[in-house]
Design a protein around this motif. Structure first.
Motif, PDB file in Angstrom:
ATOM      1  N   ASP A   1      -2.198  48.501  -4.555  1.00  0.00           N
ATOM      2  CA  ASP A   1      -3.326  49.432  -4.435  1.00  0.00           C
ATOM      3  C   ASP A   1      -4.538  48.978  -5.253  1.00  0.00           C
ATOM      4  N   TRP A   2      -4.320  48.014  -6.142  1.00  0.00           N
ATOM      5  CA  TRP A   2      -5.404  47.545  -7.012  1.00  0.00           C
ATOM      6  C   TRP A   2      -6.278  46.479  -6.362  1.00  0.00           C
ATOM      7  N   VAL A   3      -5.924  46.050  -5.160  1.00  0.00           N
ATOM      8  CA  VAL A   3      -6.721  45.003  -4.511  1.00  0.00           C
ATOM      9  C   VAL A   3      -7.943  45.646  -3.855  1.00  0.00           C
ATOM     10  N   PRO A   4      -9.162  45.338  -4.316  1.00  0.00           N
ATOM     11  CA  PRO A   4     -10.343  45.949  -3.700  1.00  0.00           C
ATOM     12  C   PRO A   4     -10.609  45.302  -2.348  1.00  0.00           C
ATOM     13  N   ASN A   5     -11.398  45.924  -1.502  1.00  0.00           N
ATOM     14  CA  ASN A   5     -11.710  45.270  -0.231  1.00  0.00           C
ATOM     15  C   ASN A   5     -13.202  45.254   0.082  1.00  0.00           C
ATOM     16  N   GLY A   6     -14.023  45.433  -0.937  1.00  0.00           N
ATOM     17  CA  GLY A   6     -15.472  45.319  -0.722  1.00  0.00           C
ATOM     18  C   GLY A   6     -15.855  43.855  -0.526  1.00  0.00           C
ATOM     19  N   ASP A   7     -17.091  43.658  -0.075  1.00  0.00           N
ATOM     20  CA  ASP A   7     -17.618  42.321   0.162  1.00  0.00           C
ATOM     21  C   ASP A   7     -17.542  41.484  -1.112  1.00  0.00           C
ATOM     22  N   GLY A   8     -16.905  40.319  -1.016  1.00  0.00           N
ATOM     23  CA  GLY A   8     -16.836  39.422  -2.175  1.00  0.00           C
ATOM     24  C   GLY A   8     -15.918  39.914  -3.283  1.00  0.00           C
ATOM     25  N   GLU A   9     -15.147  40.964  -3.008  1.00  0.00           N
ATOM     26  CA  GLU A   9     -14.262  41.501  -4.050  1.00  0.00           C
ATOM     27  C   GLU A   9     -12.817  41.057  -3.822  1.00  0.00           C
ATOM     28  N   ALA A  10     -12.058  41.023  -4.899  1.00  0.00           N
ATOM     29  CA  ALA A  10     -10.668  40.587  -4.817  1.00  0.00           C
ATOM     30  C   ALA A  10      -9.942  41.064  -6.068  1.00  0.00           C
ATOM     31  N   LEU A  11      -8.641  40.894  -6.066  1.00  0.00           N
ATOM     32  CA  LEU A  11      -7.882  41.151  -7.292  1.00  0.00           C
ATOM     33  C   LEU A  11      -7.725  39.810  -7.999  1.00  0.00           C
ATOM     34  N   TYR A  12      -8.356  39.678  -9.146  1.00  0.00           N
ATOM     35  CA  TYR A  12      -8.263  38.425  -9.908  1.00  0.00           C
ATOM     36  C   TYR A  12      -6.900  38.376 -10.582  1.00  0.00           C
ATOM     37  N   LEU A  13      -6.198  37.274 -10.404  1.00  0.00           N
ATOM     38  CA  LEU A  13      -4.866  37.121 -11.005  1.00  0.00           C
ATOM     39  C   LEU A  13      -4.967  36.127 -12.144  1.00  0.00           C
ATOM     40  N   ARG A  14      -4.422  36.473 -13.261  1.00  0.00           N
ATOM     41  CA  ARG A  14      -4.507  35.618 -14.443  1.00  0.00           C
ATOM     42  C   ARG A  14      -3.097  35.318 -14.970  1.00  0.00           C
ATOM     43  N   PRO A  15      -2.470  34.251 -14.464  1.00  0.00           N
ATOM     44  CA  PRO A  15      -1.208  33.794 -15.050  1.00  0.00           C
ATOM     45  C   PRO A  15      -1.509  33.066 -16.368  1.00  0.00           C
ATOM     46  N   PHE A  16      -0.683  33.244 -17.378  1.00  0.00           N
ATOM     47  CA  PHE A  16      -0.896  32.510 -18.632  1.00  0.00           C
ATOM     48  C   PHE A  16       0.425  32.311 -19.359  1.00  0.00           C
ATOM     49  N   MET A  17       0.440  31.333 -20.234  1.00  0.00           N
ATOM     50  CA  MET A  17       1.670  30.954 -20.942  1.00  0.00           C
ATOM     51  C   MET A  17       1.299  30.636 -22.384  1.00  0.00           C
ATOM     52  N   PHE A  18       2.073  31.149 -23.320  1.00  0.00           N
ATOM     53  CA  PHE A  18       1.700  30.904 -24.719  1.00  0.00           C
ATOM     54  C   PHE A  18       2.934  30.766 -25.609  1.00  0.00           C
ATOM     55  N   ALA A  19       2.717  30.112 -26.757  1.00  0.00           N
ATOM     56  CA  ALA A  19       3.776  29.861 -27.736  1.00  0.00           C
ATOM     57  C   ALA A  19       4.010  31.129 -28.546  1.00  0.00           C
ATOM     58  N   SER A  20       5.145  31.778 -28.339  1.00  0.00           N
ATOM     59  CA  SER A  20       5.412  33.045 -29.036  1.00  0.00           C
ATOM     60  C   SER A  20       6.318  32.849 -30.251  1.00  0.00           C
ATOM     61  N   GLU A  21       6.808  31.650 -30.457  1.00  0.00           N
ATOM     62  CA  GLU A  21       7.724  31.425 -31.588  1.00  0.00           C
ATOM     63  C   GLU A  21       7.004  31.637 -32.928  1.00  0.00           C
ATOM     64  N   ALA A  22       7.678  32.339 -33.840  1.00  0.00           N
ATOM     65  CA  ALA A  22       7.133  32.547 -35.186  1.00  0.00           C
ATOM     66  C   ALA A  22       7.511  31.340 -36.032  1.00  0.00           C
ATOM     67  N   PHE A  23       6.577  30.437 -36.210  1.00  0.00           N
ATOM     68  CA  PHE A  23       6.858  29.195 -36.938  1.00  0.00           C
ATOM     69  C   PHE A  23       5.527  28.531 -37.263  1.00  0.00           C
ATOM     70  N   LEU A  24       5.305  28.206 -38.521  1.00  0.00           N
ATOM     71  CA  LEU A  24       4.003  27.655 -38.899  1.00  0.00           C
ATOM     72  C   LEU A  24       3.954  26.134 -38.969  1.00  0.00           C
ATOM     73  N   GLY A  25       5.103  25.473 -38.768  1.00  0.00           N
ATOM     74  CA  GLY A  25       5.040  24.016 -38.701  1.00  0.00           C
ATOM     75  C   GLY A  25       4.311  23.628 -37.423  1.00  0.00           C
ATOM     76  N   VAL A  26       3.669  22.483 -37.426  1.00  0.00           N
ATOM     77  CA  VAL A  26       2.949  22.079 -36.222  1.00  0.00           C
ATOM     78  C   VAL A  26       3.871  21.243 -35.339  1.00  0.00           C
ATOM     79  N   ARG A  27       4.463  21.919 -34.364  1.00  0.00           N
ATOM     80  CA  ARG A  27       5.243  21.240 -33.322  1.00  0.00           C
ATOM     81  C   ARG A  27       5.288  22.161 -32.117  1.00  0.00           C
ATOM     82  N   ALA A  28       5.730  21.611 -30.983  1.00  0.00           N
ATOM     83  CA  ALA A  28       5.785  22.440 -29.767  1.00  0.00           C
ATOM     84  C   ALA A  28       6.752  23.599 -29.992  1.00  0.00           C
ATOM     85  N   ALA A  29       6.314  24.799 -29.566  1.00  0.00           N
ATOM     86  CA  ALA A  29       7.139  25.992 -29.788  1.00  0.00           C
ATOM     87  C   ALA A  29       8.442  25.907 -28.989  1.00  0.00           C
ATOM     88  N   ARG A  30       9.462  26.543 -29.524  1.00  0.00           N
ATOM     89  CA  ARG A  30      10.760  26.604 -28.849  1.00  0.00           C
ATOM     90  C   ARG A  30      10.966  27.973 -28.188  1.00  0.00           C
TER      91      ARG A  30
END
Ligand code: PLP
Ligand code: COI
Length: 357
Positions: free
Chosen positions: A127-156
């Motif tokens: 129901d959130w998809v608009p249908n006016g001219d030039g309108e759309a539902l913008y989708l924002r996929p994202f991925m982030f490091a949630s590990e609690a760790f202050l060393g600098v390395r790729a999160a696990r």
């Protein structure tokens, strides 16, 4: 993998949603749900679900907050006259997300899980998809490091999410040519850096230049590469095309320092389909200015998911102003064709549309 679903306990009322869809703006209101998938180094991707939209509880030591290990995508869902909801070339976004993931040492997400996450969210919040001219539902996929760790390395421990936001014109109001500020103080990316990855830091790094642009009454910033004779790179969030008087399109080549726009690739295809010559090569600010001055460059436009295709009316370079032609014919015609494919009114001859709901 099956997605679990939890309905929002307090969904947006029909009256409020109607108000939002009447004037969606860009990125200010968010659909009731979010798709989520967790990842740990031990067990990989797990626990796919659709849950109520709301704040994320994050440990203050989560490494994304310190070292910005984060990537994202941007795409749109369109309501077609057949009642279905479709998105544009989602596998290209899945592949780009995974190229960004490689660069930022995040885990790759299987393409089918990426597409399923969009389907599950849009089916829930259709129901959130608009249908006016030039309108759309913008989708924002994202991925982030949630590990609690202050060393600098790729999160696990990593979290992947999708949020959705009704969207009209990115620049607000009706479509009109935009003014672009040429920054001489900042660059966006350098060889070997993260310019080709869609990662938050590239955008954080663009904000000081964007503030200067805004202070000069401009809508966006143009980044140059001063080490390559001020080659045109891209805008803060869009790729750039020039149109020549003899019907060619020129766009900066992909050198690893600009984002490989899916709109950019699609514009190139549509132009070739029309028999236009497309040159992906180095194009300098001097060439742009000289071309406008002698009439060999007739139009310029910015393109991206959020902006679709937006004519560039003027380039402001310090005290110098380079005026473009405003909204030219080629820009308008390619914009209409692309938007027509996306909104289902022009034949999708390349099979670019994917039904989500
Ligand atoms: N360049 C940048 C820096 C962007 O953020 C975007 C937007 O996603 C683009 C170009 C255009 O990419 P696309 O056409 O895939 O949206
Ligand atoms: C997009 O077009 O999806 C973008 O990401 C541009 C900007 C909103 C960051």
């Amino acid at each position: 993998m099956e997605f679990d679903h939890t309905a929002h306990p307090n969904p947006t009322s029909a009256a409020r949603l109607e108000q939002i869809l009447a004037n969606p703006g860009f990125g200010t209101s968010f659909a009731d749900h979010t798709a989520v998938i967790d990842w740990t180094a031990e067990r990989g991707w797990a626990n796919p679900r659709v849950e109520p939209y709301g704040p994320i509880a994050l440990d203050p030591a989560a490494s994304v907050l310190h070292y910005a290990q984060e990537i994202f995508e941007g795409m749109k869902a369109y309501r077609h006259d057949d009642g279905g909801i479709y998105t544009f070339r989602p596998l290209e976004n899945a592949r780009r997300l995974n190229r960004s993931a490689q660069r930022m040492a995040l885990p790759e997400l299987p393409e089918e899980l990426f597409v399923a996450s969009l389907e599950e969210l849009v089916q829930t919040d259709r129901d959130w998809v608009p249908n006016g001219d030039g309108e759309a539902l913008y989708l924002r996929p994202f991925m982030f490091a949630s590990e609690a760790f202050l060393g600098v390395r790729a999160a696990r421990e990593v979290s992947y999410r999708v949020i959705a936001s009704p969207a009209g014109n990115y620049f607000g109001g009706e479509l009109k040519p935009v003014r672009i500020w040429v920054t001489r103080d900042y660059i966006r990316a350098a060889p070997g850096g993260t310019g080709a990855a869609k990662t938050g830091g590239n955008y954080a790094g663009s904000l000081a230049a964007q503030q200067q642009a805004t202070a000069q009454g401009c809508d966006q910033v143009l980044f140059l590469d001063p080490t390559r004779e001020n080659a045109v790179e891209e805008l803060g969030g869009m790729n750039v095309f020039l149109v020549t008087a003899d019907n060619r399109l020129i766009t900066p080549e992909l050198t690893g320092t600009i984002l490989e726009g899916i709109t950019r690739a699609s514009v190139i295809q549509l132009a070739k389909d029309r028999g236009m010559a497309v040159e992906e090569r180095r194009v300098t600010l001097d060439e742009w200015g000289a071309g406008i001055a002698d009439g060999s460059i007739t139009e310029a436009f910015a393109c991206g998911t959020a902006a679709v295709i937006t004519p560039i009316g003027e380039l402001v370079d310090g005290d110098r102003s380079i005026a473009s032609a405003g909204t030219g014919e080629v820009t308008t015609s390619i914009r209409e064709e692309l938007l027509g494919i996306q909104t289902g009114t022009v034949e999708d001859r390349h099979g670019w549309m994917h039904q989500l709901a």
